[in-house]
Structure formats: C-alpha cells, structure tokens
Design an enzyme around this catalytic site. Structure first.
Site, PDB file in Angstrom:
ATOM      1  N   HIS A  70       9.964  -0.615  36.182  1.00 26.05           N
ATOM      2  CA  HIS A  70      10.711  -1.456  35.248  1.00 26.05           C
ATOM      3  C   HIS A  70      10.018  -2.794  35.045  1.00 26.05           C
ATOM      4  CE1 HIS A  70      13.941  -4.431  34.297  1.00 26.05           C
ATOM      5  NE2 HIS A  70      14.207  -3.516  33.384  1.00 26.05           N
ATOM      6  N   GLU A  73       7.286  -2.385  32.579  1.00 25.36           N
ATOM      7  CA  GLU A  73       7.795  -2.345  31.201  1.00 25.36           C
ATOM      8  C   GLU A  73       7.879  -3.748  30.615  1.00 25.36           C
ATOM      9  OE1 GLU A  73      12.102  -2.114  29.193  1.00 25.36           O
ATOM     10  OE2 GLU A  73      11.770  -0.641  30.784  1.00 25.36           O
TER      11      GLU A  73
END
Length: 494
Positions: A70, A73
């Site tokens: 994450h 990202e």
C-alpha cells in the site's frame, strides 16, 4: 391480480437472455515472451478504462514489512525520472482523464479512465509510474503522515476493523492475516525505501502483471503498447505457492462509545479457482441479507427468518421482534471473501446489545447459525432457483461500466489465467442442482478441522491488552444456549 415471481419471469426470459449473452464481445488475450499478459474487451464508444493489474498485495508481505504494498501505491504517484508529481497530474487533466489505484490483499491495480484517442499516452504514464518511480527518502517521509491519516479514517469504520480482525483470527501467522495498511509502527518508522524497492523487484515481474483494457480500446494497439513499455520486464521467480493455514478462534474488542454490537462469523472455504467456488457463490446469495432500514419484505433466508416467527424447541420461546414492533437487529448480511487458495464464508450482524429477542446479544450468533445449518441441509427448489437468478442479476450489475469490466478482467486473468465468458459462467450456474448445494453446504459449514474456535461452551480465553482501547479476547466463545460452533470457524465482535 397476482404478481409473477422473479423466478418465473426469469425462467420465461432465459432463452432471450442467453442469446444476448452470446452476442457479447469476447475477451481477447495475448502474452509477451516474458509472461506479461494483455487482455481486453472492446465495445463501441469514445471512452475506455486501461490499467495494469498486478499479482501483489498484502498477503505477500511479512509482519516486518506489512503495509509496503500500500505504501508503494502512494509512492508511485510522487514522480518519475521524466515526470514530476505535478506533471502526472497535469497530464491527466489535459486529457480529461482520471488516474486511480487500489491495493487489496492479493492484487494491486493502477488504471486510467480516458478517451480512446488518449490510450497511448495513458499507458505511457502508467508504465512510467510503475517502472520508473523515483521513490526518494524525502517523499517517503512526507507520505507517512498521509497514510497515518488514512489508517485513522479506516479504523473509524467498525466494519473495516472487524473484517481485519476476522482475517487476523482466521489466518494468523500468514500473509492473509495481515491488514492492507499495516501497523502504525511500520507506517511511521519501519518501512524503508529498501523494503519498497525489494518488493518491486520481487513482485513486479512479467508473469505477475497484466495490461487490461475495456470499452473503446483496440486490442492490437494494446499489444503493441505492452511490448513497447513492458517487454523488458524480468520473468522473476515463480510466485510463492505456500499453503495458507486456517486457524480459527475468536477476537472481541470492547468499545463503550459504540451503541451497537457488531458481530462477524466466518468459515473456511476453498479458493476462487476451486470447482465448488460457484456453488459457494450461490450459497452466499441464498443466505442473502437483511436490513431493518429497507423494510422486511425480502426473500433472502436471513430476511425471512428474522421477519417470520422462529420457534426454538430447546429454549421453548419464539425468536421474533417484541410486541411493540421494535426489532433489535439492524442488519444481517452474508458474505464470501474468496482468495486464490482459500476463502471465508460467513455473516456480519449489527444489533442492539442485550436486546436480541429477549436474550443476550450472543444469541444472534446462535440464531444465525441455525439458519446456516438449515440451508446447508434443506433448501427448497423455489429459494434455490431464486438465489441463482439473483446471482445472475447481481453479476450483470457488477459489470456496469468500463472500469468494473476492466477490474473483472484483471482479477480473473491473474487468478485463472483467462477470463471466463459470462455466458459460460451462466451455463455453469444453470448446471448446478439443489443436491450440489446440499452436498457443498455441510462440507463448508459443518466440517470438523484440527484447529479452530472449538466448542462455544468450553475453554479458556487469553486476554491481551490493546493500547488503543478495549480488551482483545482470544479463544472459544461461550454461548448461553450451549450449542457447539463448528471448529473450522472464526468469530469477531466489537
């Protein structure tokens, strides 16, 4: 005048429906020599969605680097060698396009919604941020607080927290038991640039990535763009195929500020690629959902069981809303969370504590379990056909729009190696018999495994202090009605 049922309507329109499905455009697929795949479904129009789907999510992390997928990202939007963050944003605005991304437990996706004429530039930007992101230490430190804020927002949502606890209890010690955002310590300090670079090197490889297009796209053009931008990706090491161990148990967290009780119960199922997966989809649809706010004229098993008088001979009482018309159960929803090798089938309930049909709130579990056991052993032909028809409708609605279609293509290509045509899926669905579901139901809901929550009536519970409020309880859940819960299960309450 009698209104025809949904089942009878769909039964009579099935031949026309099948012809419509056969007329649908096929999903085209190719692969580069390095294993990178290209898949698309085209249709007439001027807009489309193009994106890169990656077989890399939080399940491939460890406790040490949990949250790195994450974090990556976020970092990929900070700029590349030839585009600053502002250049990326301006490039999207100039095209009138929309760039977005998400990270799940198994996959990461970056996609652009744009006009047909802008597909080459959109793929250029996607490739640039994925393969050439700078990821400086300065940007890394600056992004920590942003992700901390995102984590605080997620933790304010009880349903998100409860599902994380559910996965943690079910798959403790494996990647599926980790949360997507990771613990606060990792976000604020532990995750480093080296960890992120290592994650990219390990998981961003040809066989684990796919360029997907939906809408006004040309498949040949996508193949050329994939070869140009992703043809040099390494093949990398084979994806880990370790077995995910299901443990079971229960977790409970007390929050005196919350006026409602949230309960989730789940059972181990096969993964999305198992032959019985489609039957479990039907079982989930059969159980359905109930919401007090939407009224009580529903046809799912959960809804009808709540609305109708429900007599338990063991207790000798009716389980129903009280005479004043007040129903303490706010909602009861079935869910199935499938992954590549394993899944969780269960239900999520929200109710007023201490008011569950005149008993303690734990009786929601006992009451819902009775309905689960009933549908695993005795399903009427009418409710069986209704569940299959509703699953067809739900599947069609989920494929509304180019982005939803692209996401469906990307996830199926990564999970199965190819996309199953909708007509084939419906044919498989029609081939399922009521006996098939009765065979699969007990195997999922009543199986006896080597580990799990055990009998609700017995066992010690360990108490673990949580720094952010409440006690987290682990171990068998006691039930005042003294009914055993199958051992291959997991229970979470908040």
């Amino acid at each position: 005048m009698t209104t025809p049922s949904l089942s009878s309507i769909l039964r009579h329109t099935r031949p026309i429906f099948k012809e419509t499905l056969r007329a649908a455009r096929p999903t085209l697929q190719n692969a580069l020599p390095n294993g990178f795949r290209i898949a698309s479904e085209s249709k007439d129009g001027d807009t489309c969605t193009v994106g890169v789907w990656i077989d890399a999510g939080s399940r491939w992390e460890t406790e040490k680097n949990n949250g790195v997928a994450h974090f990556l990202e976020h970092m990929n939007f900070k700029g590349t060698g030839k585009r600053s963050r502002q250049d990326i944003e301006f490039g999207m605005e100039k095209m009138g396009a929309h760039l977005n991304a998400y990270t799940s437990r198994e996959h990461t996706c970056y996609y652009v919604k744009c006009f047909k004429k802008d597909v080459p530039e959109a793929v250029d930007i996607l490739a640039d941020i994925l393969l050439n992101s700078k990821r400086t230490e300065q940007d890394l430190d600056a992004e920590r607080q942003t992700i901390v804020q995102e984590k605080e927002d997620v933790e304010a949502r009880i349903d998100e927290v409860l599902m994380d606890h559910l996965h943690s209890a079910a798959f403790e010690g494996s990647g599926l038991g980790l949360s997507i955002l990771g613990p606060l310590e990792n976000i604020q300090k532990s995750i480093t640039k080296g960890m992120i670079d290592d994650f990219v090197k390990t998981h961003y490889t040809g066989p684990r990535m796919a360029l997907v297009g939906s809408g006004a796209v040309d498949h040949g053009q996508l193949c050329d763009l994939a070869s140009k931008y992703f043809g040099a990706l390494p093949t990398g090491q084979p994806k880990p195929s370790g077995f995910t161990r299901f443990l079971g148990g229960d977790k409970r967290e007390t929050n005196q500020l919350n006026p409602l009780t949230h309960v989730a119960v789940a059972f181990q199922t096969p993964g999305i690629s198992h032959p019985d997966a489609i039957k479990i989809k039907v079982l989930e649809q059969l159980l359905g959902s109930y919401s007090r706010d939407k009224g009580e004229a529903a046809y799912s098993c959960f809804a009808r069981a709540i609305v109708m008088d429900f007599y338990d001979p063991k207790v000798g009482q009716f389980f129903r809303p009280n005479k004043a018309g007040h129903n303490p159960i706010h909602s009861l929803n079935a869910f199935w969370a499938p992954y590549s090798d394993v899944g969780l089938l269960g239900f999520y309930a929200i109710a007023e504590p201490g008011k569950s049909y005149g008993h303690e709130w734990e009786n929601i579990l006992h009451y819902a379990m009775r309905e689960l056991i009933r549908v695993s052993r005795n399903i009427s032909e009418e409710e069986f056909e209704r569940a299959k028809n509703q699953l067809k409708l739900q599947t069609m609605l989920q494929l509304d729009g180019t982005t939803n279609i692209a996401d469906d293509i990307g996830r199926q290509v990564l999970s199965f190696g190819a996309r199953v045509p909708l007509a084939s899926f419906f044919e498989q669905l029609d081939a399922i018999s009521r006996e098939d579901l009765i065979r699969v139901g007990p195997r999922v809901l009543l199986r006896q495994g080597p580990r799990g929550g055990g009998d609700w009536r017995h066992g010690q519970r360990a108490r673990v202090r949580r720094p952010a409020g409440g006690d987290l309880l682990r171990g068998p859940l006691s039930c005042p009605l003294c009914t055993p819960l199958p051992r291959q299960s997991v229970v979470c309450m908040a």
